[in-house]
Design a protein around this motif. Structure first.
Motif, short mmCIF file in Angstrom:
data_model
loop_
_atom_site.label_atom_id
_atom_site.label_comp_id
_atom_site.label_asym_id
_atom_site.label_seq_id
_atom_site.Cartn_x
_atom_site.Cartn_y
_atom_site.Cartn_z
N MET A 1 0.84 -1.20 0.00
CA MET A 1 0.00 0.00 0.00
C MET A 1 0.88 1.25 0.00
SD MET A 1 -3.42 -0.97 0.94
CE MET A 1 -4.11 -2.56 1.36
N LEU A 6 -4.21 3.81 4.01
CA LEU A 6 -4.91 2.77 3.25
C LEU A 6 -4.95 1.45 4.03
CD1 LEU A 6 -3.54 3.50 -0.33
CD2 LEU A 6 -5.80 4.03 0.54
N ASP A 10 -8.29 -0.55 5.34
CA ASP A 10 -8.44 -1.99 5.12
C ASP A 10 -8.71 -2.74 6.43
OD1 ASP A 10 -8.39 -4.44 3.85
OD2 ASP A 10 -6.21 -4.63 3.99
N GLN A 13 -12.12 -2.42 8.06
CA GLN A 13 -13.17 -3.27 7.46
C GLN A 13 -13.33 -4.57 8.25
OE1 GLN A 13 -14.80 -1.93 4.90
NE2 GLN A 13 -13.35 -0.32 4.35
N ARG A 63 -12.95 -15.58 5.43
CA ARG A 63 -13.68 -15.65 4.18
C ARG A 63 -13.91 -17.10 3.77
NH1 ARG A 63 -11.39 -11.38 0.11
NH2 ARG A 63 -9.59 -12.74 0.18
N ARG A 66 -12.58 -17.63 -0.66
CA ARG A 66 -11.20 -17.88 -1.03
C ARG A 66 -10.40 -18.12 0.23
NH1 ARG A 66 -13.14 -14.64 -4.27
NH2 ARG A 66 -12.97 -12.87 -2.87
N MET A 70 -5.02 -10.96 3.11
CA MET A 70 -3.71 -10.31 3.06
C MET A 70 -3.59 -9.11 3.99
SD MET A 70 -2.19 -12.05 0.71
CE MET A 70 -0.82 -11.03 0.23
N GLY A 71 -4.71 -8.60 4.48
CA GLY A 71 -4.71 -7.29 5.15
C GLY A 71 -3.71 -7.18 6.28
N LEU A 74 0.07 -7.76 5.27
CA LEU A 74 0.65 -6.60 4.56
C LEU A 74 0.99 -5.48 5.54
CD1 LEU A 74 -1.62 -6.29 1.38
CD2 LEU A 74 0.80 -6.88 1.43
#
Lengths: 179, 123
Positions: A1, A6, A10, A13, A63, A66, A70-71, A74
């Motif tokens: 990012m 950012l 993320d 959320q 989830r 999938r 990654m949140g 990262l």
């Protein structure tokens, strides 16, 4: 990012998905300790010890569509490259606190970026949650508490464009005062 | 002049005076921006902002701009889905704030999807 703001957008959320009613975003720019610390606290559903132990792994996610999330990994990588670290505390049914710190003067630290844009995107996307955004620098402190705004606004929701515009300007001005 | 809580009170009065305050908007145009890790990293935040600003500037009353999670094609982010009533849903990929302004003018206002930005043109 490209910006730390950012990552914050993320990670918040996750708090929203955890059905938090209150979310606090705390930013502390401490020149003397050369640390930039970001703390995100929510009163959402929390995580089990087992899930918490694996949550930094990019192949861990809630989830079902999938298998990658990654949140957090990262965000942790962005901190580590500045000599910093990421810590998460969580209890099922009580909520989660994520703390991440960065080397403030590290050349590998991404800029904080557009925090007003991040907060407006969060508030507009989940307007029924209450937020506290606290930002401290050597020059002072800025606090946005959406409960105060709700008292003024009454029945008018946060996701009205004029209201979001006001919040954006209010944060930009508040941050300009302490930078 | 600095933003004050008095301004916010003015906004409240103005908003409550609007006859058609939209509580829900089932019949209107929906703009949905993917706002998961992949979308955010690819630049979804300024795209969302551009759609909101353009819709406000043009005073489009029957348009809602909302967010969603990962749509599943992370390499094509930022992705925006637009549903105009009576038309098929259109999926735009690799969006930018500049493209957003054109999509609002041509698709939402004039009902002509911008074909070159759609997923059909990209894939």
């Amino acid at each position: 990012m490209k910006e730390l703001s950012l990552h914050i957008l993320d990670i918040v959320q996750n708090s929203i998905k955890a059905k938090a009613k209150n979310i606090t975003v705390d930013i502390d720019e401490d020149d003397s300790a050369d640390k930039l610390t970001i703390t995100i606290t929510d009163d959402g559903c929390g995580m089990s010890e087992e899930f918490l132990a694996n949550v930094r792994d990019p192949f861990t996610t809630t989830r079902t569509t999938r298998k990658t999330g990654m949140g957090i990994s990262l965000f942790e990588a962005a901190a580590k490259q500045t000599g910093g670290a990421l810590d998460i505390k969580s209890k099922l049914g009580e909520g989660t606190t994520l703390t991440v710190w960065f080397g403030l003067s590290s050349i590998d630290r991404a800029p904080l970026g557009d925090m007003a844009g991040t907060m407006v995107t969060i508030i507009g996307g989940a307007p029924d949650i209450d937020y506290i955004y606290r930002h401290k620098t050597g020059k002072g402190e800025f606090i946005l508490d959406t409960r105060e705004l709700r008292e003024v606004l009454g029945d008018v929701p946060f996701n009205v464009p004029d209201v979001l515009n006001w919040i954006n300007g209010y944060i930009e001005e508040g941050l300009a005062d302490i930078s | 002049m600095k933003k004050s809580f008095a301004d916010l009170m003015e906004i409240r009065k103005r908003t409550l005076n609007q006859v058609n305050l939209r509580v829900d908007n089932d019949g209107g145009t929906r703009v949905v921006v993917g706002m998961a890790t992949c979308g955010i990293a690819a630049g979804a935040r300024p795209v969302l902002k551009a759609f909101s600003e353009e819709v406000t500037k043009r005073e489009l009353k029957d348009v809602t701009v909302t967010q969603t999670g990962c749509i599943g094609m992370c390499r094509l982010e930022p992705i925006v889905e637009i549903t105009v009533p009576g038309q098929e849903k259109v999926t735009y990929v690799h969006m930018t704030p500049e493209k957003a302004a054109r999509v609002v003018a041509e698709h939402i206002v004039n009902k002509q999807p911008v074909k070159e930005y759609t997923i059909g043109a990209a894939e």
